[in-house]
Design a protein around this motif. Sequence first.
Motif, PDB file in Angstrom:
ATOM      1  N   GLN A 187       0.823  -1.213   0.000  1.00  0.00           N
ATOM      2  CA  GLN A 187       0.000   0.000   0.000  1.00  0.00           C
ATOM      3  C   GLN A 187       0.854   1.259   0.000  1.00  0.00           C
ATOM      4  O   GLN A 187       0.523   2.248  -0.659  1.00  0.00           O
ATOM      5  N   TRP A 188       1.958   1.235   0.743  1.00  0.00           N
ATOM      6  CA  TRP A 188       2.846   2.394   0.851  1.00  0.00           C
ATOM      7  C   TRP A 188       4.045   2.150  -0.062  1.00  0.00           C
ATOM      8  O   TRP A 188       5.083   1.666   0.361  1.00  0.00           O
ATOM      9  N   ARG A 189       3.865   2.484  -1.335  1.00  0.00           N
ATOM     10  CA  ARG A 189       4.877   2.254  -2.361  1.00  0.00           C
ATOM     11  C   ARG A 189       5.792   3.473  -2.502  1.00  0.00           C
ATOM     12  O   ARG A 189       5.373   4.605  -2.231  1.00  0.00           O
ATOM     13  N   PRO A 190       7.038   3.249  -2.944  1.00  0.00           N
ATOM     14  CA  PRO A 190       7.935   4.393  -3.155  1.00  0.00           C
ATOM     15  C   PRO A 190       7.368   5.376  -4.185  1.00  0.00           C
ATOM     16  O   PRO A 190       6.794   4.973  -5.200  1.00  0.00           O
ATOM     17  N   ALA A 191       7.525   6.646  -3.898  1.00  0.00           N
ATOM     18  CA  ALA A 191       7.120   7.714  -4.817  1.00  0.00           C
ATOM     19  C   ALA A 191       8.378   8.380  -5.374  1.00  0.00           C
ATOM     20  O   ALA A 191       9.433   8.362  -4.728  1.00  0.00           O
ATOM     21  N   PRO A 192       8.307   8.966  -6.572  1.00  0.00           N
ATOM     22  CA  PRO A 192       9.480   9.633  -7.141  1.00  0.00           C
ATOM     23  C   PRO A 192      10.016  10.714  -6.202  1.00  0.00           C
ATOM     24  O   PRO A 192       9.234  11.421  -5.552  1.00  0.00           O
ATOM     25  N   PRO A 193      11.331  10.849  -6.106  1.00  0.00           N
ATOM     26  CA  PRO A 193      11.891  11.882  -5.221  1.00  0.00           C
ATOM     27  C   PRO A 193      11.519  13.277  -5.681  1.00  0.00           C
ATOM     28  O   PRO A 193      11.362  13.538  -6.882  1.00  0.00           O
ATOM     29  N   VAL A 194      11.359  14.171  -4.728  1.00  0.00           N
ATOM     30  CA  VAL A 194      10.997  15.560  -4.992  1.00  0.00           C
ATOM     31  C   VAL A 194      12.188  16.440  -4.626  1.00  0.00           C
ATOM     32  O   VAL A 194      12.660  16.402  -3.488  1.00  0.00           O
TER      33      VAL A 194
END
Length: 375
Positions: A187-194
């Motif tokens: 459910q808590w997948r990596p998101a692209p870095p900001v």
Amino acid sequence: MRIALIGNQAFSLLNFRGALIEDLVAAGAEVFAFAPDYDAAARERVRALGAEPVDFSITRAFGNPMREVADIVRLARTLRRLGVDVTLCYILKPAIYGTLAARLARVPKRVAMVPGLGFTFTTVVGRVSLKRRLLRAGVQTLAKVAFAGAERVVFQNPDDLAEFVGWGVVEESKAVLLRGTGVDLDQWRPAPPVTEPVTFLLAARLLREKGIVEYVEAARRVKARHPQVRFVLLGGLDDNPGALTESEVRRWVQEGTIEWPGHVPVQPWLAQASVYVLPSYYREGVPRSTQEAMAMGRPVITTDAPGCRETVVDGVNGFLVPVRDAEALAQRMLWFVAHPEAIGPMGAQSRRLAEERFDVREINRRLMALLGVGG
């Protein structure tokens, strides 16, 4: 097998124990989910997980002794009526009172969980008041009596375990270390870095002990040099003795230091964040918000305090700073502003550590073994 989960809030039951309920039901257990503040929506969500919601009475703070005794007796009667085989009582007060009630009801297996020591045991600056010292002593005595009747007492960080054993509250042979509540890594997948703009995020109950004042002061120092950097604060107002007032928080927003969307879902905001920050000196177990941030691939700045330090390998997936030190916090924030290229790799290390330490399914498997379910 009939299992009772006993906490102090329907929201935390669903948010922190929802995956456990699912796993217990899948293993064939009949689950009774106890909370004192159910509304219709929360009841429906519990039933959708396969459990039965059960109302009971408990106050958040330790209060009137006559009321407390009556609540324990009523809870014992309910447990006896339901024919409960196992209790898992979590959060310090329900862990104490629920275990006492389970013993009165002659529940065969009793497990207590202490996911952090909370406000009562949080270190304060300056002299500790007589009232607070008496409260700590009273809670320690109650916990010792209650946990004498527990088969196991589960802690989420080694500092809390060592202190309760050292104080003689829990026998060492009963103490179990189970790091964190865990998160669903699917459910808590990596998101692209900001990295543009660099954005810092803190999500917490609005308590001073969570380090919010230090976060705001550090934000001021960073924005004085880099006004484009964003600072987001998520969380709702609270009635805890250490709570911030709405006027304080709104003043920070009006001066342009922070953004405050309020009590909102965290995941969309984590996706916008570069770095997660939790400068807490509250007696955390292992902060769930930090586990979620790590799972989403965010570097972390947190304090070298019990529970918090379990989430960071200093210099690998983030940084540890001293408690109540806004300048040290600001310096680590400035490091990320100066090195945005490190945000992605350090976030990847956070995800790796989350997979190693905080997989909710693995944590639930170990907890269910303590409850005698599965395996």
